[in-house]
Motif scaffolding. Structure first.
Motif, PDB file in Angstrom:
ATOM      1  N   ASP A  57       6.569  -9.956  -0.531  1.00 28.48           N
ATOM      2  CA  ASP A  57       5.301 -10.181  -1.212  1.00 28.48           C
ATOM      3  C   ASP A  57       4.276  -9.100  -0.877  1.00 28.48           C
ATOM      4  O   ASP A  57       3.109  -9.221  -1.226  1.00 28.48           O
ATOM      5  CB  ASP A  57       4.738 -11.566  -0.858  1.00 28.48           C
ATOM      6  N   VAL A  58       4.702  -8.031  -0.217  1.00 25.49           N
ATOM      7  CA  VAL A  58       3.771  -6.953   0.132  1.00 25.49           C
ATOM      8  C   VAL A  58       3.635  -5.972  -1.023  1.00 25.49           C
ATOM      9  O   VAL A  58       2.543  -5.685  -1.492  1.00 25.49           O
ATOM     10  CB  VAL A  58       4.230  -6.216   1.406  1.00 25.49           C
ATOM     11  N   ALA A  59       4.766  -5.453  -1.486  1.00 23.21           N
ATOM     12  CA  ALA A  59       4.684  -4.436  -2.534  1.00 23.21           C
ATOM     13  C   ALA A  59       5.900  -4.397  -3.431  1.00 23.21           C
ATOM     14  O   ALA A  59       5.957  -3.589  -4.341  1.00 23.21           O
ATOM     15  CB  ALA A  59       4.493  -3.058  -1.877  1.00 23.21           C
ATOM     16  N   GLY A  60       6.874  -5.244  -3.192  1.00 22.48           N
ATOM     17  CA  GLY A  60       8.136  -5.121  -3.901  1.00 22.48           C
ATOM     18  C   GLY A  60       8.181  -5.844  -5.230  1.00 22.48           C
ATOM     19  O   GLY A  60       7.176  -5.975  -5.926  1.00 22.48           O
ATOM     20  N   CYS A  61       9.355  -6.367  -5.575  1.00 23.21           N
ATOM     21  CA  CYS A  61       9.601  -6.945  -6.888  1.00 23.21           C
ATOM     22  C   CYS A  61       8.901  -8.295  -7.044  1.00 23.21           C
ATOM     23  O   CYS A  61       9.154  -9.222  -6.273  1.00 23.21           O
ATOM     24  CB  CYS A  61      11.101  -7.114  -7.121  1.00 23.21           C
ATOM     25  N   PRO A  62       8.043  -8.464  -8.049  1.00 21.29           N
ATOM     26  CA  PRO A  62       7.361  -9.752  -8.237  1.00 21.29           C
ATOM     27  C   PRO A  62       8.284 -10.866  -8.680  1.00 21.29           C
ATOM     28  O   PRO A  62       7.925 -12.040  -8.596  1.00 21.29           O
ATOM     29  CB  PRO A  62       6.317  -9.440  -9.319  1.00 21.29           C
ATOM     30  N   CYS A 104      10.198  -1.765  -6.348  1.00 27.58           N
ATOM     31  CA  CYS A 104      11.157  -2.104  -5.304  1.00 27.58           C
ATOM     32  C   CYS A 104      11.660  -0.850  -4.587  1.00 27.58           C
ATOM     33  O   CYS A 104      11.885  -0.867  -3.368  1.00 27.58           O
ATOM     34  CB  CYS A 104      12.338  -2.868  -5.905  1.00 27.58           C
ATOM     35  N   GLU A 105      11.848   0.231  -5.335  1.00 27.93           N
ATOM     36  CA  GLU A 105      12.332   1.464  -4.711  1.00 27.93           C
ATOM     37  C   GLU A 105      11.245   2.108  -3.856  1.00 27.93           C
ATOM     38  O   GLU A 105      11.528   2.685  -2.802  1.00 27.93           O
ATOM     39  CB  GLU A 105      12.837   2.429  -5.779  1.00 27.93           C
ATOM     40  N   ALA A 106       9.989   2.009  -4.316  1.00 28.59           N
ATOM     41  CA  ALA A 106       8.891   2.543  -3.505  1.00 28.59           C
ATOM     42  C   ALA A 106       8.761   1.789  -2.193  1.00 28.59           C
ATOM     43  O   ALA A 106       8.291   2.334  -1.187  1.00 28.59           O
ATOM     44  CB  ALA A 106       7.581   2.469  -4.287  1.00 28.59           C
ATOM     45  N   ALA A 107       9.200   0.513  -2.178  1.00 27.41           N
ATOM     46  CA  ALA A 107       9.103  -0.314  -0.974  1.00 27.41           C
ATOM     47  C   ALA A 107      10.387  -0.335  -0.158  1.00 27.41           C
ATOM     48  O   ALA A 107      10.446  -1.007   0.876  1.00 27.41           O
ATOM     49  CB  ALA A 107       8.714  -1.740  -1.366  1.00 27.41           C
ATOM     50  N   CYS A 108      11.425   0.368  -0.601  1.00 32.91           N
ATOM     51  CA  CYS A 108      12.698   0.389   0.114  1.00 32.91           C
ATOM     52  C   CYS A 108      12.528   1.006   1.503  1.00 32.91           C
ATOM     53  O   CYS A 108      11.860   2.034   1.661  1.00 32.91           O
ATOM     54  CB  CYS A 108      13.724   1.186  -0.694  1.00 32.91           C
ATOM     55  N   VAL A 109      13.133   0.392   2.504  1.00 36.56           N
ATOM     56  CA  VAL A 109      13.018   0.888   3.875  1.00 36.56           C
ATOM     57  C   VAL A 109      13.575   2.305   3.996  1.00 36.56           C
ATOM     58  O   VAL A 109      13.105   3.103   4.814  1.00 36.56           O
ATOM     59  CB  VAL A 109      13.726  -0.081   4.849  1.00 36.56           C
ATOM     60  N   ARG A 336       4.960  11.119  -1.363  1.00 35.00           N
ATOM     61  CA  ARG A 336       3.955  10.162  -0.914  1.00 35.00           C
ATOM     62  C   ARG A 336       3.033  10.760   0.148  1.00 35.00           C
ATOM     63  O   ARG A 336       3.493  11.403   1.104  1.00 35.00           O
ATOM     64  CB  ARG A 336       4.659   8.931  -0.329  1.00 35.00           C
ATOM     65  N   ASP A 337       1.743  10.558  -0.002  1.00 36.83           N
ATOM     66  CA  ASP A 337       0.763  10.903   1.016  1.00 36.83           C
ATOM     67  C   ASP A 337       0.548   9.651   1.864  1.00 36.83           C
ATOM     68  O   ASP A 337      -0.110   8.701   1.439  1.00 36.83           O
ATOM     69  CB  ASP A 337      -0.546  11.348   0.359  1.00 36.83           C
ATOM     70  N   GLU A 338       1.131   9.644   3.059  1.00 37.50           N
ATOM     71  CA  GLU A 338       1.089   8.447   3.896  1.00 37.50           C
ATOM     72  C   GLU A 338      -0.335   8.058   4.279  1.00 37.50           C
ATOM     73  O   GLU A 338      -0.617   6.879   4.517  1.00 37.50           O
ATOM     74  CB  GLU A 338       1.927   8.661   5.162  1.00 37.50           C
ATOM     75  N   ALA A 339      -1.236   9.032   4.354  1.00 36.00           N
ATOM     76  CA  ALA A 339      -2.615   8.716   4.700  1.00 36.00           C
ATOM     77  C   ALA A 339      -3.311   7.965   3.559  1.00 36.00           C
ATOM     78  O   ALA A 339      -4.137   7.083   3.776  1.00 36.00           O
ATOM     79  CB  ALA A 339      -3.384   9.993   5.021  1.00 36.00           C
ATOM     80  N   ARG A 340      -2.947   8.329   2.344  1.00 38.36           N
ATOM     81  CA  ARG A 340      -3.558   7.692   1.175  1.00 38.36           C
ATOM     82  C   ARG A 340      -2.832   6.402   0.789  1.00 38.36           C
ATOM     83  O   ARG A 340      -3.457   5.370   0.535  1.00 38.36           O
ATOM     84  CB  ARG A 340      -3.549   8.671  -0.011  1.00 38.36           C
ATOM     85  N   ASP A 341      -1.500   6.482   0.700  1.00 38.61           N
ATOM     86  CA  ASP A 341      -0.675   5.359   0.229  1.00 38.61           C
ATOM     87  C   ASP A 341       0.437   5.089   1.232  1.00 38.61           C
ATOM     88  O   ASP A 341       1.583   5.505   1.033  1.00 38.61           O
ATOM     89  CB  ASP A 341      -0.060   5.680  -1.133  1.00 38.61           C
ATOM     90  N   PRO A 342       0.153   4.414   2.336  1.00 37.33           N
ATOM     91  CA  PRO A 342       1.193   4.178   3.342  1.00 37.33           C
ATOM     92  C   PRO A 342       2.316   3.311   2.791  1.00 37.33           C
ATOM     93  O   PRO A 342       2.084   2.407   1.982  1.00 37.33           O
ATOM     94  CB  PRO A 342       0.434   3.465   4.466  1.00 37.33           C
ATOM     95  N   TRP A 343       3.546   3.631   3.214  1.00 36.31           N
ATOM     96  CA  TRP A 343       4.678   2.799   2.839  1.00 36.31           C
ATOM     97  C   TRP A 343       4.415   1.364   3.293  1.00 36.31           C
ATOM     98  O   TRP A 343       3.836   1.170   4.378  1.00 36.31           O
ATOM     99  CB  TRP A 343       5.940   3.340   3.539  1.00 36.31           C
ATOM    100  N   PRO A 344       4.735   0.307   2.533  1.00 34.51           N
ATOM    101  CA  PRO A 344       5.525   0.295   1.292  1.00 34.51           C
ATOM    102  C   PRO A 344       4.692   0.167   0.027  1.00 34.51           C
ATOM    103  O   PRO A 344       5.190  -0.350  -0.971  1.00 34.51           O
ATOM    104  CB  PRO A 344       6.387  -0.942   1.495  1.00 34.51           C
ATOM    105  N   THR A 345       3.419   0.580   0.053  1.00 33.74           N
ATOM    106  CA  THR A 345       2.593   0.443  -1.140  1.00 33.74           C
ATOM    107  C   THR A 345       3.055   1.405  -2.233  1.00 33.74           C
ATOM    108  O   THR A 345       3.775   2.368  -1.973  1.00 33.74           O
ATOM    109  CB  THR A 345       1.125   0.710  -0.811  1.00 33.74           C
ATOM    110  N   TRP A 346       2.625   1.139  -3.454  1.00 31.26           N
ATOM    111  CA  TRP A 346       2.965   1.979  -4.595  1.00 31.26           C
ATOM    112  C   TRP A 346       2.243   3.316  -4.451  1.00 31.26           C
ATOM    113  O   TRP A 346       1.018   3.361  -4.377  1.00 31.26           O
ATOM    114  CB  TRP A 346       2.554   1.279  -5.890  1.00 31.26           C
TER     115      TRP A 346
END
Length: 505
Positions: A57-62, A104-109, A336-346
């Protein structure tokens, strides 16, 4: 137990796209079917993480797709079980596997630290293909009728998902569609090179076999009144989408001939392709006969998202003389810019669609200053200027850089700058339901609108969004309608907290 070394042994790999010179000569899908060996290899990369962020429920598949489960079933060659696992949460994986941008892929470990995530979307679509290859989409009609009926207005993914869930629970479902063919945006909004319509037809046939009735060419609120629907049915679901295109009324020259909303172009092109089949289609026109075909024209597409890329691919296949795609924002980074959009956000990253590989020029950080008249009331050019964009007090501030203005030749201009919500329509007035400031229709925690027994789901409720959200909301609204009708048991609905009415969050 998944292969603990799969992600170490295999790198991310997708099937090769059809060659550009070949695919722009027809309207068939860009990607050919992938071989089983490739898909099993990619599924083997799935780690089955302790916390599967791909459907969290953080950023993956709704939809809450059980991605690690069906990845492992594909890895071991258990395709029938993979089909069952995928369909347990997703009514139409053949649609999402082709059209969803894959949060889901953007949130993949495996995407941590700039690495390469599992090709979840590709595995999904191949499972869906396997369902068809292994006996088709088998109907699952209800064992007994409930004696209750539901009207669904709109045959896009939200309406179809709700209709299927309700029909399988035994309710008599009738879907009303104002277009002459069923499918909503899946039919006339999405080009065939992304989704061939045989997939839509196959799923519609399954729904018919499950007892769903369809009435195309019926404009509810005009051909049939809301009062008639409410008298004939025990509940009503509104799933009419969000097709009111965002406008630029302050830009000089907006009223010139040749300046159109993107959906006008896409719908006209899809209608021609539907009528012509695989042959090279005749020029597309609007309902009043106005030509909107890109053949031999200089095309300017304003916007940087999915709709703009769809227009780009259509323009290539129609034989445009040249295409420019304009984006207000600066060019995003490639990773991905981790400072702007840290994993697992879109993440905000540069997204290259297959259409960009086919030609055209993308221009970033520019804004249209004027649509230039050729002297006869027809557009001949677009005057642009470089800009900077920043946020101040929550508002977007665009600053034009002096001395950067120039003209681009334009015989056809397409506005793909987003949507303002659902369209104004008599149906809403008849029901006593109004649009909110976003142009959408609000829902209570039980998915009902201000009118008792009238529910809403999908883009009409959420605003223009992803197909996975449309299906998720359709399933959630169906569960609420089933409870409202006093149905025995409960219908499966997404567990993602985002798949609940916005007003309830």
């Amino acid at each position: 137990m998944p292969d603990p070394n799969g992600f170490l042994r295999y790198d991310r790999r997708l099937p090769a796209r059809r060659p550009v010179p070949v695919r722009i000569m027809d309207w068939r899908e860009v990607y050919p079917p992938a071989g089983e060996e490739l898909i099993r290899e990619q599924a083997t990369r799935c780690m089955d993480c302790g916390i599967p962020f791909c459907h969290s429920d953080v950023a993956g598949c709704p939809l809450g797709n059980r991605i690690p489960d069906w990845n492992d079933l594909v890895r071991t060659g258990n395709w029938d079980a993979a089909v069952e696992s995928l369909h347990a949460t997703n009514n139409f994986p053949e649609f999402t596997g082709r059209l969803c941008p894959a949060p889901c892929e953007a949130a993949c470990v495996l995407g941590l630290g700039g690495q390469r995530p599992v090709t979840i979307k590709q595995v999904e679509v191949e499972i869906a293909n396997a369902a068809v290859a292994r006996g088709g989409l088998r109907p699952r009609p209800a064992p007994a009728p409930s004696g209750r009926s539901v009207a669904v207005v709109g045959s896009g993914p939200a309406g179809l998902a709700a209709a299927q869930q309700l029909a399988r629970a035994g309710h008599a479902v009738t879907v009303y569609e104002r277009d002459d063919a069923l499918g909503g945006l899946l039919r006339y909004g999405i080009p065939d090179f992304k989704l061939e319509k045989r997939h839509v037809d196959a799923r519609l046939a399954q729904l018919v076999a499950e007892g769903v009735r369809f009435r195309a060419g019926v404009n509810v609120g005009v051909d049939v009144t809301a009062a008639q629907l409410r008298a004939e049915h025990d509940a009503l679901l509104l799933a009419c989408g969000a097709l009111a295109g965002r406008e630029t009324p302050q830009t000089p020259g907006r009223a010139l001939r040749g300046v159109h909303q993107a959906m006008e172009h896409l719908v006209a092109a899809n209608r021609v392709v539907a009528a012509a089949g695989e042959s090279r289609p005749a020029p597309a026109t609007l309902p009043d006969g106005t030509p909107i075909d890109a053949a031999g024209r200089h095309v300017v597409i304003i916007g940087g998202g999915d709709t703009a890329a769809d227009c780009l691919g259509v323009a290539h296949r129609q034989g445009a003389a040249g295409v420019h795609q304009l984006d207000l924002y600066p060019q995003p980074p490639g990773a991905r810019d981790e400072a702007r959009d840290p994993w697992p956000t879109w993440p905000w990253v540069l997204r290259e669609y297959p259409a960009h590989e086919e030609g055209g020029e993308r221009i970033f950080a520019v804004a249209v200053q004027e649509f230039v008249d050729d002297g006869t009331g027809t557009v001949r050019a677009v005057r642009i200027a470089e800009v900077t964009v920043e946020k101040r007090d929550g508002r977007r501030v665009v600053t034009v850089l002096p001395g950067t203005e120039r003209e681009l030749p334009a015989d056809l201009v397409l506005l793909a700058i987003g949507f303002e919500g659902t369209e104004e329509q008599p149906l809403l007035d008849q029901l006593g339901v109004s649009r909110n400031v976003r142009g959408a229709v609000d829902a209570r925690p039980d998915w009902q609108t201000d009118a008792d027994g009238v529910f809403v789901a999908g883009d009409m409720h959420r605003g223009a969004s992803l197909i996975v959200w449309a299906i998720a909301e359709g399933r959630a609204a169906a569960a609420a309608i089933h409870a409202y009708l006093g149905g025995a048991g409960s219908l499966p609905a997404p567990v993602h907290p985002g798949a609940q009415p916005l007003a309830a969050r």
